[in-house]
Design a protein around this motif. Structure first.
Motif, PDB file in Angstrom:
ATOM      1  N   GLU A   1      26.563 -28.541  -1.458  1.00 52.16           N
ATOM      2  CA  GLU A   1      26.913 -29.832  -0.872  1.00 52.16           C
ATOM      3  C   GLU A   1      25.840 -30.878  -1.171  1.00 52.16           C
ATOM      4  O   GLU A   1      26.145 -32.045  -1.466  1.00 52.16           O
ATOM      5  CB  GLU A   1      27.102 -29.683   0.632  1.00 52.16           C
ATOM      6  CG  GLU A   1      28.313 -28.855   1.033  1.00 52.16           C
ATOM      7  CD  GLU A   1      28.473 -28.791   2.535  1.00 52.16           C
ATOM      8  OE1 GLU A   1      27.773 -29.549   3.232  1.00 52.16           O
ATOM      9  OE2 GLU A   1      29.284 -27.972   3.014  1.00 52.16           O
TER      10      GLU A   1
ATOM     11  N   ASN B   1      26.094 -31.993  -4.845  1.00 54.69           N
ATOM     12  CA  ASN B   1      27.214 -32.920  -5.044  1.00 54.69           C
ATOM     13  C   ASN B   1      26.904 -34.298  -4.461  1.00 54.69           C
ATOM     14  O   ASN B   1      27.224 -35.329  -5.057  1.00 54.69           O
ATOM     15  CB  ASN B   1      28.480 -32.359  -4.404  1.00 54.69           C
ATOM     16  CG  ASN B   1      28.996 -31.120  -5.116  1.00 54.69           C
ATOM     17  OD1 ASN B   1      28.713 -30.914  -6.299  1.00 54.69           O
ATOM     18  ND2 ASN B   1      29.752 -30.300  -4.412  1.00 54.69           N
TER      19      ASN B   1
ATOM     20  N   LEU C   1      25.045 -37.308   3.652  1.00 57.09           N
ATOM     21  CA  LEU C   1      26.284 -36.975   2.950  1.00 57.09           C
ATOM     22  C   LEU C   1      27.336 -38.065   3.158  1.00 57.09           C
ATOM     23  O   LEU C   1      28.128 -38.367   2.263  1.00 57.09           O
ATOM     24  CB  LEU C   1      26.809 -35.626   3.425  1.00 57.09           C
ATOM     25  CG  LEU C   1      25.944 -34.408   3.046  1.00 57.09           C
ATOM     26  CD1 LEU C   1      26.489 -33.141   3.686  1.00 57.09           C
ATOM     27  CD2 LEU C   1      25.868 -34.254   1.528  1.00 57.09           C
TER      28      LEU C   1
END
Length: 716
Positions: free
Chosen positions: A674, A677, A595
């Protein structure tokens, strides 16, 4: 009988030769282009000659350069101009358009040879015209060629390629498009100027091995920079994504790269090597005599810097990792020869020499990272004593970048050695120690990154602070450190189960004997050439067939209470039970790192050239591509980790007990959001790069295909 043959031979020798048939009317001074291409006599009528009118084709003319008294030819020309009168030993046959229509048989026999697959290239007008391109342009490499574009009715599309008309304009464009990602030169020596690429139209069908250049750069560095700039779509190109525009950019970029390589070879050569080799070994290399591209960079460093740019070009545009490493190796040899690795001088050129050396070091190691091969240098060699360069806005930026590069190449070597140890079932204790050391090293450098940058005194010239460049380099360093974390923990977390069809970096490729499932593309992706992109997600079936008990190894039972409900435990190698980290801990590290990479790529700055207001408004809807993606493998590491956690979270949700299903579902849904994205950010980043660098198309298609498999109803 002999007398008879002698008599016939004498008659043949004394027989008069046939008289060449004279023209019924003299040839026209200017033949139209279609008639010249087909070698047919032209009537010369304007606006359309009789031949073109009869065949219903478009007619066009170029100004003739003929005129004045004819000169006697010293030797026969191998390919005479088609509109000149040709000498013949035999009678000249004037074939008119009417003759062609009345007796087409002879030409229909030839036409089949022009079809594809018959051994001859289909000859149309633009291809023939390109053969004579050199007759209409000069060969002066140091001056502009004042010639307008050739407008032809047969050229359907006009393309624009980003080229520049002077060395200062090329240098200004380097700072606009390259410097903040790849700072090989010192800061700007003059204020930023308006970006003015040449407005030169190129016919999309008028391709040639040697494209027409309005200006030829003077140094190998400016040529290498031009190769990168040519890949960036021209601001006034109406269809920059069309195949014609992509092909023209590719052609011009490679032409600049080849010119840069040829000059590098010339400057590295010795004249005595070809005239008196016996004396060449005792002769010093001649000095480079040309004007500097950058006033604070010696001209003898430009060869090294050009090779660094060409190294990235070979990787990101040509997809050739062998040549990438070869160019970096050439730069290393020249840098060592110039003693750049131990330069301690402090003068006006010291910053340039420091950047030349450490960017050479960076590129050599990068070649090892992407090719998964051992480094060709000792990464902490004590002989490399040249101080780090400095950003005025961040005095520690260069140190952090080099440490991140060292950590990443060490993590790459670790995962290769770990796979070998797992395969041979030996040396695992040593690998566990290396894993701990790598994890501690990475954490230490990340902690150093989190400290506020040390700001040096502001420089007194140009953009001396390099604020945007320093921030970009910090982001790139964090991307590399996060990628090193994924490499360190990837096998423990995911057992290196393949997701992607093809091999990228050190990621395991899918088994070619297990054909991937094709994914039906949404309409929004059909224009990207992704007609059949798949994901090797069938390898994940073992997780769906497994029970919850099979996801835990005996050594992990004590840490089961620390398991995130949306990150399940995974099957591991049965003999690999002594890892210093649990699969769940490694998976969490990979998740955070993946991430982080996606966020850092999204935050990298876009090029910001000074342009006209109308152009700025146009670029708001279509951001300019970032350049120099030598670290694109980090995109693949990030996406791999996110895909693996997505599928494992889905399995975790399926195998959760009914009493925990509601909690697990809520946690899993948040995690999936998450991950989705993050993957979308990765796809947007690699798509932005691929607007200029074609080799990254493969990465984009792999990630996008896997995304469509994971989220079949989503669109980006």
């Amino acid at each position: 009988m002999a007398d008879t043959f002698h008599h016939e031979g004498a008659l043949a020798a004394t027989a008069p030769r046939p008289v060449r048939k004279k023209f019924a009317k003299p040839p026209v001074k200017v033949a139209c282009l279609p008639c010249r291409a087909s070698r047919t006599r032209c009537g010369g009528q304007e606006p359309c000659c009789s031949n073109c009118l009869a065949k219903g084709r478009k007619c066009g003319y170029l100004p003739s350069k003929r005129g004045g008294p004819r000169k006697k030819k010293q030797k026969l020309s191998p390919s005479p101009s088609p509109d000149e009168e040709l000498p013949h030993d035999g009678p000249y046959v004037d074939v008119s358009s009417a003759d062609l229509e009345e007796s087409p048989g002879m030409f229909t026999q030839i036409d089949v040879l022009s079809l594809p697959g018959a051994g001859l290239r289909h000859l149309d007008f633009p291809q023939v015209a390109s053969l004579f391109q050199g007759y209409f342009t000069g060969d002066d490499s140091t001056s502009h060629v004042h010639m307008g574009p050739i407008s032809s009715p047969l050229s359907t599309t006009q393309c624009l390629v980003r080229t520049y008309g002077s060395e200062p304009e090329i240098l200004n464009a380097y700072y606009d498009f390259i410097h903040c990602y790849f700072p090989i030169l010192p800061p700007r020596a003059s204020p930023q100027c308006q970006d003015r690429p040449l407005q030169f139209n190129i016919s999309s069908s008028n391709s040639s091995p040697e494209p027409l250049m309005m200006y030829k750069p003077r140094s190998p560095l400016s040529m290498a920079i031009s190769a990168i700039l040519a890949l960036i779509p021209h601001p006034r190109d109406p269809e920059p994504s069309s195949p014609a525009s992509v092909l023209q950019r590719r052609t011009y970029a490679h032409a600049f790269a080849q010119l840069a390589n040829s000059i590098i070879e010339e400057e590295c050569d010795l004249e005595l090597s070809s005239t008196d080799p016996g004396q060449a070994l005792s002769t010093a290399r001649p000095s480079v005599d040309r004007e500097r591209l950058h006033p604070r960079t010696p001209e003898d460093l430009e060869t090294v810097l050009a090779l660094l740019i060409l190294s990235v070009y070979e990787y990101s545009q040509r997809g050739n990792m062998l040549k990438m490493r070869y160019r970096a190796g050439q730069a290393l040899a020249l840098a060592l020869d110039k003693s750049l690795h131990c330069s301690v001088e402090d003068n006006g050129f010291s910053e340039a020499r420091r950047r030349a050396w450490w960017m050479t070091y960076y590129c050599v190691i990068q070649g090892s990272i992407v090719s998964t091969t051992p480094p060709t240098i000792v990464i902490n060699d004590p002989q490399f004593s040249t101080p780090y360069p400095r950003f005025a806005a961040d005095a520690e930026g260069w140190s952090i970048l080099m440490q991140a590069q060292q950590v990443l190449v060490s993590a790459t070597s670790f995962i290769v050695d770990l796979n070998k140890s797992l395969y041979s079932q030996s040396g695992m204790h040593y690998m566990y120690e290396r894993m701990q050391q790598l994890d501690s090293w990475t954490t230490s450098v990340l902690a150093q990154m989190d400290m506020l940058p040390i700001i040096s005194p502001e420089s007194d010239f140009g953009d001396g602070r390099e604020t945007v460049t320093a921030q970009s380099i910090r982001s790139i360093s964090r991307i590399k450190l996060s990628s090193a974390q994924i490499k360190t923990h990837r096998l423990r977390a995911f057992s290196d189960i393949p997701i992607f069809i093809k091999r990228h970096c050190d990621l395991t490729a899918a088994d070619p004997s297990n054909p991937p499932r094709e994914v039906k593309n949404s309409p929004s992706h059909q224009g990207n050439g992704m007609n059949s992109v798949g994901c090797s997600c069938s390898n994940l079936d073992q997780f769906q067939r497994a029970s919850s008990a099979e996801y835990m190894t005996p050594s992990d039972s004590s840490t089961s209470s620390d398991i995130h409900p949306s990150i399940p435990q995974y099957p591991q190698f049965p003999f690999a039970t002594g890892f210093p980290y649990s699969p769940q801990h490694s998976a969490k590290i990979c998740l955070r790192a993946a991430l982080t990479i996606s966020s850092m790529f999204e935050g990298l700055p876009y090029p910001q050239p000074l342009t006209e207001a109308r152009q700025q408004e146009h670029e708001l809807n279509r951001p300019l591509p970032r350049t120099m993606p030598s670290f694109a493998c980090c995109l693949m590491q990030s996406s791999y980790a996110m895909f693996m956690i997505f599928y494992k979270a889905r399995v975790s949700k399926q195998i959760s007990p009914d009493s925990e299903s509601e909690i697990a579902a809520e946690s899993t849904d948040q995690l999936v959001k998450e991950l989705r994205n993050g993957l979308e950010r990765i796809i947007l980043a690699v798509s932005n790069y691929s607007h200029a660098f074609e080799a990254l198309d493969g990465m984009r298609d792999e990630i996008q295909g896997a995304y469509q498999t994971a989220f079949p109803h989503a669109s980006i």
